[in-house]
Design an enzyme around this catalytic site. Structure first.
Site, PDB file in Angstrom:
ATOM      1  CG  HIS A 229      -1.945   1.075   1.249  1.00 35.25           C
ATOM      2  ND1 HIS A 229      -2.766   1.349   0.172  1.00 35.25           N
ATOM      3  CD2 HIS A 229      -2.295   1.969   2.228  1.00 35.25           C
ATOM      4  CE1 HIS A 229      -3.573   2.339   0.477  1.00 35.25           C
ATOM      5  NE2 HIS A 229      -3.307   2.743   1.717  1.00 35.25           N
TER       6      HIS A 229
ATOM      7  CG  ASP B 176      -4.357   5.063   4.153  1.00 33.65           C
ATOM      8  OD1 ASP B 176      -4.616   4.729   2.976  1.00 33.65           O
ATOM      9  OD2 ASP B 176      -4.200   4.242   5.073  1.00 33.65           O
TER      10      ASP B 176
ATOM     11  CB  CYS C  76      -2.987   2.759  -2.867  1.00 32.11           C
ATOM     12  SG  CYS C  76      -1.821   1.425  -3.262  1.00 32.11           S
TER      13      CYS C  76
END
Length: 447
Positions: free
Chosen positions: A326, A343, A396
């Site tokens: 991630h 995030d 991401c």
């Protein structure tokens, strides 16, 4: 008997005076007072320079960018607290102590009443009149007492001069503080991410679309280098990770971050979001994930190598690879004095902001030679509603790259999951060209 008692008293007075001069160090106290007041004046002048600039901005006389004023306001507030709580009270205490010591010295010398003896016809400390007056004290001690008396008067004048300088500094400081308090306070710092402009993205032209299609097409040598920037190559196999539903690999992200970083180091490029510095994608791993854990020594020379002072920048951006599954982003927001975590899946920072707080402390101590007070800096993990949110498990890297770019441009983070196909193709074109497509896009300020 009375004469003997008087001579004994005078002898004791000389002894006390000598003890005061040597034991209580009135001279050293006067020097310390002069140095403390001069230092207070220097800090007061530095405060006045920045406070005057801030007053010009807040009063509307200077239309400087508000982002830059935030950092200036923080410095002025810190200098004000230091002057009022430490520098001026400390100098006042030193001056008061010096005045007390010099006063004691002069009081001890006063009973000797040697002033009229200096006016004897033949003058000098060896005159019969003086010797008769001081009796068993002796000419040597009397001479020493006379010298001490003259020096004590000089010390008194020096301390008085230091006190006058301190009074002027204090008065100028108080006037500036009153002026600062009279100006309307600035608007509060928003809770969400920085960004007070919006961006209308330009579509890719037909020719640009064809270039992107060619770079993403299957076949060809997967080892073929399609682009290279700042010693970061992107091969055909790397570029393929920008196809839909693919997880961006490190080479693509490193290349994009390298372009952002190079733009941040270019003074002619201009940064709508304020002055920005980007660490590369290896920084956080080197800092916090070595075999021994946190290790500032691993990154101590990185800002020196780039000739960058972090504390002169508004924003410091740090990409973070979370366990190779991630991508997130951390921000040291110097102008708003906070550590921020971005995030797109809204996970916890898991102590990463604490690591960056420690890094900033070490960086300041190493580069400035003094500790930094971060007690008023806050930690912010942005929540749903304030950030673009991904709805799949593979975008991401694209979210992180565009968040970094929007922050550098002072643009509100208003892109969406549905924009990801466009951003992927745009990144292909930017990588092929080795430059960001921002020349034809001017952010517009929000009302």
């Amino acid at each position: 008997a009375a004469a003997a008692a008087e001579r004994a008293a005078r002898a004791e007075a000389v002894r006390v005076a000598v003890e005061l001069a040597e034991g209580l160090r009135a001279g050293a106290a006067a020097d310390e007072a002069a140095a403390a007041c001069a230092a207070a004046e220097r800090e007061g002048e530095a405060f006045a320079e920045e406070a005057t600039c801030l007053l010009a901005i807040d009063s509307g006389a200077d239309r400087n960018d508000a982002h830059g004023a935030v950092g200036l306001r923080a410095r002025v507030a810190a200098a004000r607290r230091r002057l009022s709580a430490q520098v001026l009270p400390g100098a006042t205490q030193v001056v008061t102590q010096a005045q007390s010591l010099v006063g004691q010295l002069q009081a001890a010398l006063r009973p000797l009443a040697l002033g009229h003896l200096l006016a004897t016809p033949d003058g000098g400390w060896g005159s019969p009149a003086l010797l008769k007056a001081v009796g068993p004290i002796g000419a040597g001690d009397a001479s020493r007492a006379g010298v001490l008396s003259a020096e004590a008067n000089q010390l008194r004048m020096a301390v008085a001069g230091a006190a006058t300088l301190l009074d002027r500094t204090r008065e100028a400081f108080q006037r500036l503080c009153e002026d600062l308090d009279d100006v309307a306070p600035p608007a509060g710092i928003p809770d969400g991410p920085p960004g007070d402009a919006e961006l209308e993205l330009r579509p890719l032209t037909g020719e640009e679309q064809r270039q992107v299609d060619a770079a993403l097409a299957g076949g060809g040598n997967p080892r073929e280098v399609l682009a290279e920037y700042d010693n970061v190559p992107v091969r055909r196999s790397d570029m393929a990770t920008l196809r839909p539903a693919e997880w961006l690999n490190d080479e693509v992200i490193n290349y994009f971050v390298a372009m952002l970083k190079q733009r941040s180091l270019d003074p002619s490029a201009g940064q709508e979001g304020g002055t920005v510095y980007l660490h590369n994608t290896m920084f956080y791993a080197k800092l916090a994930e070595s075999s021994s854990g946190y290790c500032y020594a691993n990154v101590r020379r990185w800002t020196k190598r780039d000739k960058v002072d972090l504390f002169d920048r508004d924003l410091v951006i740090i990409p973070i690879n979370c366990n190779n599954v991630h991508w997130t982003l951390a921000l040291i927001n110097v102008r708003w004095r906070r550590f921020e975590y971005y995030d797109s899946m809204f996970g916890s920072d898991r102590g990463r902001l604490r690591v960056l707080r420690r890094y900033l402390e070490d960086e300041h101590k190493d580069k400035k030679g003094a500790p930094i007070d971060l007690s008023e800096w806050t930690d912010v993990c942005h929540l749903p509603g304030s950030l673009p949110q991904q709805t799949n498990g593979y975008d991401c890297g694209v979210f992180m790259c565009r968040t970094a770019e929007y922050l550098t441009r002072g643009v509100r983070l208003d892109f969406k999951q549905s924009d990801m196909p466009y951003f992927r193709r745009r990144m292909v074109l930017e990588i092929l060209r080795g430059s960001l497509l921002d020349q034809d896009e001017q952010p517009s300020k929000l009302d």
